[in-house]
Design an enzyme around this catalytic site. Structure first.
Site, mmCIF file in Angstrom:
data_model
loop_
_atom_site.group_PDB
_atom_site.id
_atom_site.type_symbol
_atom_site.label_atom_id
_atom_site.label_comp_id
_atom_site.label_asym_id
_atom_site.label_seq_id
_atom_site.Cartn_x
_atom_site.Cartn_y
_atom_site.Cartn_z
ATOM 1 N N ASN A 650 52.700 17.554 31.807
ATOM 2 C CA ASN A 650 51.934 17.261 30.600
ATOM 3 C C ASN A 650 52.324 18.284 29.530
ATOM 4 O O ASN A 650 51.902 19.438 29.578
ATOM 5 C CB ASN A 650 50.427 17.334 30.893
ATOM 6 C CG ASN A 650 49.592 16.988 29.671
ATOM 7 O OD1 ASN A 650 49.976 17.251 28.533
ATOM 8 N ND2 ASN A 650 48.438 16.399 29.904
ATOM 9 N N GLN A 657 49.474 26.455 28.093
ATOM 10 C CA GLN A 657 49.469 27.487 29.125
ATOM 11 C C GLN A 657 50.563 28.526 28.879
ATOM 12 O O GLN A 657 50.357 29.720 29.084
ATOM 13 C CB GLN A 657 49.665 26.843 30.499
ATOM 14 C CG GLN A 657 48.995 27.650 31.587
ATOM 15 C CD GLN A 657 49.167 27.028 32.952
ATOM 16 O OE1 GLN A 657 49.589 25.879 33.073
ATOM 17 N NE2 GLN A 657 48.859 27.763 33.978
ATOM 18 N N LYS A 720 58.239 23.237 38.729
ATOM 19 C CA LYS A 720 58.358 24.606 39.249
ATOM 20 C C LYS A 720 57.113 25.476 39.052
ATOM 21 O O LYS A 720 57.045 26.571 39.582
ATOM 22 C CB LYS A 720 59.525 25.312 38.571
ATOM 23 C CG LYS A 720 60.907 24.826 39.022
ATOM 24 C CD LYS A 720 61.979 25.603 38.285
ATOM 25 C CE LYS A 720 63.359 25.241 38.779
ATOM 26 N NZ LYS A 720 64.395 25.884 37.939
ATOM 27 N N GLU A 724 52.641 31.619 35.260
ATOM 28 C CA GLU A 724 52.973 33.030 35.053
ATOM 29 C C GLU A 724 54.144 33.248 34.096
ATOM 30 O O GLU A 724 54.181 34.235 33.384
ATOM 31 C CB GLU A 724 53.350 33.716 36.382
ATOM 32 C CG GLU A 724 52.817 33.085 37.626
ATOM 33 C CD GLU A 724 51.434 33.566 38.003
ATOM 34 O OE1 GLU A 724 50.718 32.802 38.658
ATOM 35 O OE2 GLU A 724 51.062 34.691 37.649
#
Ligand code: FES
Ligand code: FES
Lengths: 779, 164
Positions: A650, A657, A720, A724
């Site tokens: 998305n 993020q 993946k 982070e």
């Protein structure tokens, strides 16, 4: 294995839909842990130590107990002994042996089993009262006498006591490595960089403070907990309290941010269960903001020595990275700083190692990109220093040493788009406008600096399970005990299920965060999509198969006799591919079969593809900083990240993020620093006014670009993980930009003006640059 | 959960929340925030620090944004309090809520009610037109998830539409 709808045009995966839980969040209807209403709920407040090391001599709770509304004050004097911990101690448990260390409690917790104090701010008592106000007030009335001992607080003075870490890192990687011949590589080098980089202690500070509600029903306990790991909490509670795991239910539907701090069951979680059992009523503990400095983990202090050697043309001949990080006296917790170094550059001679220093502070833990965020600050700063020493473009230097295969294992990459990330990022950022000489770019009164760095994070994956249930009304329920921390888990799992089965995403209901649901790993390490996403995909595919089988074998179905592969499901309607008008809806098919739902469970786990390939996400981050030459204040004016992260499920939530990761990196680079008083170990800035995190005014426009990357090996959905990587490389990119702007190399985070300004004044206007402690072009 | 203390002195408090009158017997130390969350089960208003540092508890008092954690419930009497639950009208979202949804102006959602309440109040404040002005006016609302860029986009979108 690739998803059948991966390249489809009709699918919802890969499209920027709004979050499916968005409506709940924007109306205030999403319920977080502390908001669960329970009849007879009591409120508990922790009392914490005011010394960093020693023994509790006496706790006087008389005033607290007399205070209005107080039900019980739990202290080491009256708290029942936990059999599990007594057995662990008897058997010689020492609190060493990694973060878990075989302890029944997982982490080394403060459960009032003894009177030791190992850090300032350690929970030492719990006041339970009928209101939050009463508990808070009574907690302030608890008086404690200590036998204080001299604590070890400061990293700098404790460094001589550093000792090598000798266990596997993250349970799988060697603590130290050596390849080739480092000394020979250094001897062969024309240019060397050998510098120490330090990063301070930091705290996660998610906006939602940690909270736990525990309620017993006979010998069963339910915990609502703001956790990234419901099954992990269940295990800790069961083992600590010596009850079967089946007697423990843990629920966590919405988590108000976590970033690693909510990955472990900390003291307050077990204390809530103990307290509720003691008083026979449900108990809620909300950790105060101040108590989020110490008792719930943080990023440790690191001191990292990086040595690079290269020939004139930029070829790396030697690379050494030794990291020393702090841990507590309670646990050996390691910040795995050198892992990224092992895989990033194709250097034949390399040595890496980890060491620890024990301090009387709260035990550190995973904090967003643990190891990579800190390690890449050191490595990617050093690479920039090397580029200056070679008078070479920093991107060219990185491309010169580009690793076509994993240099440590020799395995091929499952996929890698780092070259594209550098090139595409440079293009979009306008890197070619950069004139490399420090202080050579200005706008108005401000110094302008461009900096870049590499981003990377491993594509982790763990076993996970999910159930997909196709309901007779054409809706689908997905069940998996994963978590929604703001990462978009509800949304992307719904998208995956919608495409796998062939129903609109609005008809998918995703259930998360409950140990009554199939087991899933901790939501951390960027592996929710790779692990849980894979399980959901497989479960949904299995349910779809069963549905199709039902149709083709049903004489009453228009699809009767069709071959399995011929059947297509679009918008909840099954058709024969070649003859679309003939078909039927899921509802009509299931109605003929007694209206029973179709339910399939899938267990997904990584296979031997992990032995064959090295799996990592890569990216490149570019920043522009503005520095006021009079004041030394630094501002990030813009940031851009390009990422190769496999399939993006998305783009809207993914972009958000990654922007969040970059924002976290801005905090790390310029402001975040948990300060501990060297005399008494007290957390000095234990609130979010004094512990600075980026606010609106600190965050510029951020651009995020994805390289189109197909990875057929990493997992069944080709993704993946992105939680982070956005934060990795950012601190180095900013430090490199600050050097470019000012000619001052700051190797100690955060880059605050007390570090920058004194050096800058040496550099200002006419004074010669030789005064610089850093390696510039020397002009 | 009607009475705050079994042993302490409770005071009668009358609050006007989202247009409705609520009568509570509260421990006088109760903040407006805890009155909402613990006593009225209006948990949309969030507690992020309890110290006036994060903005998660932002509500409107007579149309102005205030921090509910720094407001005692007794002192909120006589004011019209609006919380996130009362922002929409007749089951419709406030345009700001819709803009947050469309621009993905949040992640975990914990700071979100506070951001939205601040953003709605900002529409009536003398805030300059640029993104930087909005950033300045919104800097009391922290978002650790780092959804800032999208929040600013959402606010500017609404401002363009309601204050062309
Ligand atoms: S809870 Fe009120 S400002 Fe943080
Ligand atoms: S959305 Fe998580 S803190 Fe803002």
């Amino acid at each position: 294995m690739t998803a059948p709808h991966a390249e489809g045009t009709a699918g919802v995966v890969g499209t920027p839909i709004n979050r499916v839980d968005g409506m709940l969040k924007i109306t205030g209807a999403a319920r977080y842990t502390a908001e669960i209403p329970l009849e007879g709920l009591l409120h508990a407040v922790m009392v914490t130590s005011t010394i960093a090391r020693g023994e509790i001599e006496e706790i006087d709770t008389s005033a607290a107990e007399m205070s209005a509304g107080v039900i019980r004050v739990m202290t080491p004097d009256n708290t029942p002994k936990l059999e599990s911990l007594e057995k662990y101690q008897r058997e010689g448990g020492k609190g060493t042996g990694g973060s878990g260390g075989g302890r029944p409690t997982g982490r080394a917790l403060s459960l009032f089993q003894d009177k030791r104090v190992e850090y300032n701010g350690q929970p030492i008592a719990l006041v339970i009262a009928d209101s939050f106000e009463a508990a808070t007030h009574a907690a302030s009335l608890v008086r404690v006498k200590y036998r204080a001992e001299t604590p070890t607080i400061e990293m700098a003075s404790a460094l001589p006591s550093a000792y090598p870490y000798t266990q596997k890192v993250l349970g799988r990687e060697p603590p130290a490595t050596r390849r080739g011949d480092l000394a020979a590589g250094l001897a062969a080098a024309d240019v060397r960089v050998d510098e120490a980089y330090t990063t301070p202690m930091e705290n996660h500070n998610p906006m939602e403070m940690h909270a736990t509600i525990a309620a017993w029903d006979g010998d069963h306990v339910t915990l609502w907990d703001s956790t990234q790991n419901v099954y992990g909490v269940r295990g800790t509670i069961a083992k600590s309290l010596s009850i079967p795991p089946e007697n423990v239910r843990v629920i966590s539907h919405f988590i108000g941010g976590a970033f690693g701090s909510k990955g472990s069951a900390w003291s307050h979680v077990v204390l809530a269960a103990m307290a509720a059992r003691e008083v026979g009523r449900p108990v809620k503990i909300v950790v105060t903001r101040r108590q989020m400095f110490g008792p719930v983990g943080g990023r440790p202090h690191t001191v990292q020595q990086v040595t690079l050697g290269a020939t004139r043309d930029g070829t790396l001949t030697a690379l050494r990275h030794d990291s020393t990080s702090s841990t507590s006296t309670l646990e050996e917790w390691l910040e795995s700083c050198v892992l990224a170094t092992r895989i990033l550059y194709d250097c034949p001679n390399e040595e890496t190692s980890h060491s620890l220093v024990r301090l009387n502070v709260g035990t550190p833990t995973y904090m967003r990109a643990p190891g990579e965020a800190t390690g890449l600050f050191a490595l990617e700063s050093a690479m920039d220093e090397l580029a200056y020493a070679l008078e070479m473009d920093p991107i060219a230097l990185r491309l010169k040493n580009y690793a076509e295969a994993d240099p440590e294992s020799g395995k091929p990459w499952s996929s890698k788009s780092l070259r594209e990330c550098y090139q595409w990022g440079a293009e979009h950022f306008g890197w070619s406008r950069r004139t490399p000489t420090p202080r050579s770019m200005r706008e108005g009164d401000e110094l302008v600096g461009y900096g870049m760095a590499t981003a990377t994070y491993p594509a982790n994956r763990m076993p996970a399970s999910a159930v997909a249930c196709i309901l007779p009304d054409g809706h689908v329920t997905i069940k998996a005990a994963s978590h929604e921390l703001g990462t978009g888990t509800y949304t992307v799992l719904a998208q995956l299920a919608a495409d796998a089965i062939g129903v609109p995403v609005e008809r998918i209901e995703v259930q998360l965060g409950d140990t009554d649901l199939p087991q899933n790993p901790i939501s951390a390490g960027s592996m929710t999509v790779t692990s849980t996403g894979s399980a959901v995909h497989l479960a949904a595919m299995a349910a779809r198969d069963k549905l199709v089988q039902l149709a083709v074998s049903d004489p009453e179905s228009p699809l009767h006799g069709a071959r399995h592969e011929e059947v297509e499901i679009i918008d909840g309607r099954l058709t024969r591919r070649a003859n679309a008008p003939r078909g039927e809806t899921i509802q009509s098919l299931l109605a003929r079969h007694g209206g029973a739902p179709i339910e399939e469970k899938a267990d997904a786990k990584p296979g031997d593809e992990r032995q064959q390939y090295s799996m990592h996400a890569f990216g490149a981050v570019f920043v522009e900083v503005r520095v006021d030459p009079e004041l030394g204040t630094v501002r990030v004016a813009r940031a851009l990240g390009t990422y190769g992260v496999g399939r993006v499920l998305n783009p809207k939530t993914a972009r958000n993020q990654l922007m969040g990761g970059i924002t976290f990196g801005i905090g790390m680079a310029l402001m975040e620093h948990t300060r501990v008083d060297a005399r008494n170990g007290r957390y000095v800035n234990a609130d979010i006014a004094e512990y600075h995190i980026p606010v609106h005014a600190d965050v510029p426009s951020i651009e995020v670009l994805f390289v189109d990357e197909q990875d057929p090996h990493v997992d069944p959905i080709g993704a993946k993980g992105i939680g982070e990587i956005g934060m990795t490389g950012v601190a180095a990119a900013i430090a490199n930009a600050v050097f470019h702007a000012t000619g001052v190399r700051v190797r100690e985070l955060p880059i605050t003006l007390d570090k920058l300004f004194p050096e800058m004044s040496i550099h200002s206007s006419n004074s010669p640059r030789q005064a610089s402690p850093s390696r510039g072009f020397g002009s | 959960m009607g009475t705050a203390t079994e042993h302490g002195v409770a005071v009668d408090v009358e609050l006007r929340i989202n247009g409705a009158l609520a009568r509570l017997a509260l421990d006088p130390r109760t903040t407006l925030l805890d009155a909402l969350r613990e006593h009225l089960r209006l948990t949309g208003t969030k507690k992020g620090c309890d110290h006036g540092q994060c903005g998660a508890c932002t509500v409107h008092a007579d149309g102005r944004r205030v921090l509910a954690c720094l407001t005692l419930a007794v002192a909120a009497q006589g004011k019209a309090i609006t919380t996130i639950e009362g922002l929409g009208r007749d089951g419709e979202l406030h345009p700001m809520q819709q803009a947050f949804l469309d621009h993905d102006g949040f992640q975990c959602g914990y700071c979100t009610p506070g951001q939205i309440m601040s953003a709605v109040a900002l529409l009536g404040e003398p805030c300059g037109p640029n993104d930087d002005h909005v950033r300045e006016c919104m800097s009391g609302n922290l978002c650790r998830c780092g959804a800032y860029a999208n929040i600013v986009a959402a606010i500017q979108d609404v401002r363009r539409r309601v204050q062309p």
